[in-house]
Design a protein around this motif. Structure first.
Motif, PDB file in Angstrom:
ATOM      1  N   ARG A 141       0.829  -1.202   0.000  1.00  0.00           N
ATOM      2  CA  ARG A 141       0.000   0.000   0.000  1.00  0.00           C
ATOM      3  C   ARG A 141       0.866   1.257   0.000  1.00  0.00           C
ATOM      4  N   GLU A 142       1.918   1.272   0.816  1.00  0.00           N
ATOM      5  CA  GLU A 142       2.771   2.458   0.923  1.00  0.00           C
ATOM      6  C   GLU A 142       3.583   2.712  -0.344  1.00  0.00           C
ATOM      7  N   GLN A 143       3.946   1.645  -1.033  1.00  0.00           N
ATOM      8  CA  GLN A 143       4.795   1.779  -2.223  1.00  0.00           C
ATOM      9  C   GLN A 143       4.001   1.717  -3.526  1.00  0.00           C
ATOM     10  N   ARG A 144       2.680   1.849  -3.445  1.00  0.00           N
ATOM     11  CA  ARG A 144       1.873   1.619  -4.644  1.00  0.00           C
ATOM     12  C   ARG A 144       2.127   2.647  -5.747  1.00  0.00           C
ATOM     13  N   ASP A 145       2.568   3.866  -5.400  1.00  0.00           N
ATOM     14  CA  ASP A 145       2.810   4.858  -6.448  1.00  0.00           C
ATOM     15  C   ASP A 145       3.933   4.420  -7.386  1.00  0.00           C
ATOM     16  N   LEU A 146       4.933   3.701  -6.848  1.00  0.00           N
ATOM     17  CA  LEU A 146       5.991   3.139  -7.681  1.00  0.00           C
ATOM     18  C   LEU A 146       5.715   1.683  -8.032  1.00  0.00           C
ATOM     19  N   GLY A 147       5.261   0.928  -7.042  1.00  0.00           N
ATOM     20  CA  GLY A 147       5.161  -0.522  -7.191  1.00  0.00           C
ATOM     21  C   GLY A 147       4.276  -0.974  -8.321  1.00  0.00           C
ATOM     22  N   TYR A 148       3.101  -0.356  -8.464  1.00  0.00           N
ATOM     23  CA  TYR A 148       2.182  -0.827  -9.504  1.00  0.00           C
ATOM     24  C   TYR A 148       2.696  -0.503 -10.895  1.00  0.00           C
ATOM     25  N   ARG A 149       3.351   0.634 -11.043  1.00  0.00           N
ATOM     26  CA  ARG A 149       3.938   0.948 -12.349  1.00  0.00           C
ATOM     27  C   ARG A 149       5.108   0.025 -12.646  1.00  0.00           C
ATOM     28  N   TYR A 150       5.948  -0.233 -11.623  1.00  0.00           N
ATOM     29  CA  TYR A 150       7.054  -1.156 -11.828  1.00  0.00           C
ATOM     30  C   TYR A 150       6.548  -2.568 -12.100  1.00  0.00           C
ATOM     31  N   LEU A 151       5.430  -2.928 -11.482  1.00  0.00           N
ATOM     32  CA  LEU A 151       4.836  -4.238 -11.741  1.00  0.00           C
ATOM     33  C   LEU A 151       4.482  -4.380 -13.213  1.00  0.00           C
ATOM     34  N   VAL A 152       3.753  -3.410 -13.746  1.00  0.00           N
ATOM     35  CA  VAL A 152       3.356  -3.469 -15.156  1.00  0.00           C
ATOM     36  C   VAL A 152       4.593  -3.450 -16.046  1.00  0.00           C
ATOM     37  N   GLU A 153       5.551  -2.620 -15.688  1.00  0.00           N
ATOM     38  CA  GLU A 153       6.775  -2.512 -16.477  1.00  0.00           C
ATOM     39  C   GLU A 153       7.534  -3.836 -16.500  1.00  0.00           C
ATOM     40  N   ASN A 154       7.741  -4.430 -15.312  1.00  0.00           N
ATOM     41  CA  ASN A 154       8.501  -5.672 -15.224  1.00  0.00           C
ATOM     42  C   ASN A 154       7.776  -6.838 -15.875  1.00  0.00           C
ATOM     43  N   VAL A 155       6.458  -6.917 -15.643  1.00  0.00           N
ATOM     44  CA  VAL A 155       5.701  -8.036 -16.202  1.00  0.00           C
ATOM     45  C   VAL A 155       5.606  -7.916 -17.715  1.00  0.00           C
ATOM     46  N   SER A 156       5.541  -6.699 -18.224  1.00  0.00           N
ATOM     47  CA  SER A 156       5.510  -6.546 -19.678  1.00  0.00           C
ATOM     48  C   SER A 156       6.819  -7.032 -20.288  1.00  0.00           C
ATOM     49  N   LEU A 157       7.921  -6.844 -19.564  1.00  0.00           N
ATOM     50  CA  LEU A 157       9.223  -7.318 -20.045  1.00  0.00           C
ATOM     51  C   LEU A 157       9.264  -8.844 -20.085  1.00  0.00           C
ATOM     52  N   SER A 158       9.019  -9.480 -18.928  1.00  0.00           N
ATOM     53  CA  SER A 158       9.093 -10.938 -18.879  1.00  0.00           C
ATOM     54  C   SER A 158       7.912 -11.577 -19.601  1.00  0.00           C
ATOM     55  N   GLY A 159       6.747 -10.912 -19.556  1.00  0.00           N
ATOM     56  CA  GLY A 159       5.592 -11.437 -20.258  1.00  0.00           C
ATOM     57  C   GLY A 159       5.811 -11.466 -21.765  1.00  0.00           C
ATOM     58  N   ALA A 160       6.535 -10.468 -22.276  1.00  0.00           N
ATOM     59  CA  ALA A 160       6.848 -10.462 -23.703  1.00  0.00           C
ATOM     60  C   ALA A 160       7.710 -11.668 -24.068  1.00  0.00           C
ATOM     61  N   SER A 161       8.680 -11.995 -23.215  1.00  0.00           N
ATOM     62  CA  SER A 161       9.512 -13.174 -23.452  1.00  0.00           C
ATOM     63  C   SER A 161       8.673 -14.446 -23.416  1.00  0.00           C
ATOM     64  N   GLN A 162       7.724 -14.478 -22.473  1.00  0.00           N
ATOM     65  CA  GLN A 162       6.871 -15.653 -22.348  1.00  0.00           C
ATOM     66  C   GLN A 162       5.969 -15.805 -23.577  1.00  0.00           C
TER      67      GLN A 162
END
Length: 424
Positions: free
Chosen positions: A211-232
């Protein structure tokens, strides 16, 4: 004189932290390289393709954990007082452990539904995911604290534990056995990380951390998953278009470039924390730091690729066995792809340090879309080799977008600083 002495001391400290980071990444990359080579030689092309699908799925889950749990730790708690770091590390590692348990359960259910060798590999991956993510969380925490030597020691422990585990898996001779052996050795390192840090992961604090890190965490989540998800997506699509053997060939080529691919995957352990320190202590040096980082990786990748092209076939066959003949055709495009990714990662580290999450997300989404389109479009036109060239073109073009976004973010920061100075 005192100022010059202080600058020299700061540079020596930075070089020391980067050296430990490089040593840790070398240990990690060699471990991953050894695992991949051993599995490829033990199982053959088709079974190695199944193992590669499980490995790529782990990469997706790892990036979920990093985006939500550990990337915010590195950005916001690098170089802070010890008490603040310990409290943040306990909650961050607890969040990583919780994410591993939740997504591990999903993998277990998927594996039960799929059945066969693919299903058993995914089921075993689900069992070992919590330990794999906790071990990675300790590495992030140690680099945020500036104690990279502890991350290096942790990876060494994992590497040592892998030796007997892989030998046992080879006697069994199945993909599932190798996945379990890989995860069991990670469990040893994860427990050792608790002893090294003197911290127990706080899963009860995971929700508050997210909850405290959501301003960065959710954007980093989408960013990171788009990277590895693209490989998948590329791996699944390549398997559907060309065959599962093509996935093994691509993974074989990646193994040949393993030291640099593993370095790129784990760069945020060192470079984001270091870029954040540069931004706090000497913000005018950030661009230079990012250029040296990206340019150095690009040059190193090109030199390694050139060495691979000169490698005799008998050596390649000794290393990869039957996978070599297919993987060797992909060396040139794979090298160019890694070089492009290395160049872009310098700008990515700068954007992370600036906490410019919106710009880094935009860059990563563009890069991921290009990766999938290039990889699958190339596969449809020219099979496995076409897919490799499509990915290389996508990666090289995406690196330009990363640098354009970094330049814009730096310009915005400079203009903001001017406005703050002029405001009475």
């Amino acid at each position: 004189m005192a100022t010059e002495g202080g600058k020299r001391t700061a540079k020596r400290a930075m070089v020391g932290r980067l050296s430990w980071g490089l040593a840790d990444q070398a240990a990690s990359s060699m471990t991953n390289f050894a695992v991949g080579i051993y599995v490829a030689r033990s199982l053959g092309l088709a079974a190695f393709g199944v193992f590669s699908l499980a490995w790529l799925t782990y990469g997706v889950v790892l990036n979920v954990s990093r985006g939500l749990a550990t990337d915010p730790l590195v950005v916001r708690f690098s170089g802070v007082p010890t008490a603040s770091w310990r409290a943040a590390a306990a909650r961050s590692s607890g969040a990583a452990l919780g994410i591993g348990a939740a997504l591990g359960a999903v993998c277990l259910l998927v594996g039960m539904g799929l059945g066969g060798s693919v299903g058993s590999a995914f089921g075993c991956l689900g069992v070992v995911l919590p330990a794999l993510l906790l071990q990675d969380a300790w590495r992030f925490a140690f680099f945020a604290a500036g104690t990279g030597q502890k991350a290096f020691a942790n990876d060494l422990v994992w590497g040592v534990a892998l030796v007997p585990a892989m030998l046992v898996a080879a006697r069994v001779g199945s993909v599932a056995a190798f996945v379990l052996a890989w995860g069991a050795s990670a469990t040893v390192a994860a427990v050792y990380g608790c002893l090294q840090s003197g911290i127990r992961p706080r899963m009860t604090g995971a929700r508050g951390w997210l909850r405290e890190q959501r301003d960065l965490g959710y954007r980093y989540l989408v960013e990171n998953v788009s990277l590895s998800g693209a490989s998948q997506l590329r791996a699944y699509g390549l398997g559907a278009i060309v065959g599962v053997g093509a996935v093994g060939a691509v993974r074989g080529a990646e193994l040949l470039l393993g030291p640099f691919l593993a370095l790129l995957m784990g760069l945020s352990l060192v470079t984001v924390a270091e870029a954040a320190r540069v931004l706090r202590q000497a913000p005018h040096q950030l661009t230079r730091f990012c250029l040296l980082l990206g340019g150095g990786q690009t040059a190193a990748a090109m030199l390694w690729g050139a060495a691979l092209l000169l490698m005799p076939d008998r050596v390649g066959e000794f290393v990869l066995g039957g996978v070599w003949s297919s993987a060797s055709e992909l060396i040139v495009p794979a090298t160019l792809g890694v070089a492009g990714a290395g160049l872009g990662s310098g700008a990515a580290a700068g954007l992370r340090a600036l906490a410019a999450a919106r710009r880094s997300l935009r860059s990563q989404l563009f890069a991921s879309a290009c990766y999938v389109i290039g990889g699958l479009g190339g596969a449809a036109v020219a099979g496995t080799v076409g897919s490799a060239w499509g990915v290389a073109a996508a990666t090289l073009s995406s690196s330009a977008v990363w640098w354009l976004q970094l330049r814009s973010a730096l310009r915005e920061r400079h203009q903001k600083s001017i406005r703050e100075v002029r405001t009475p």
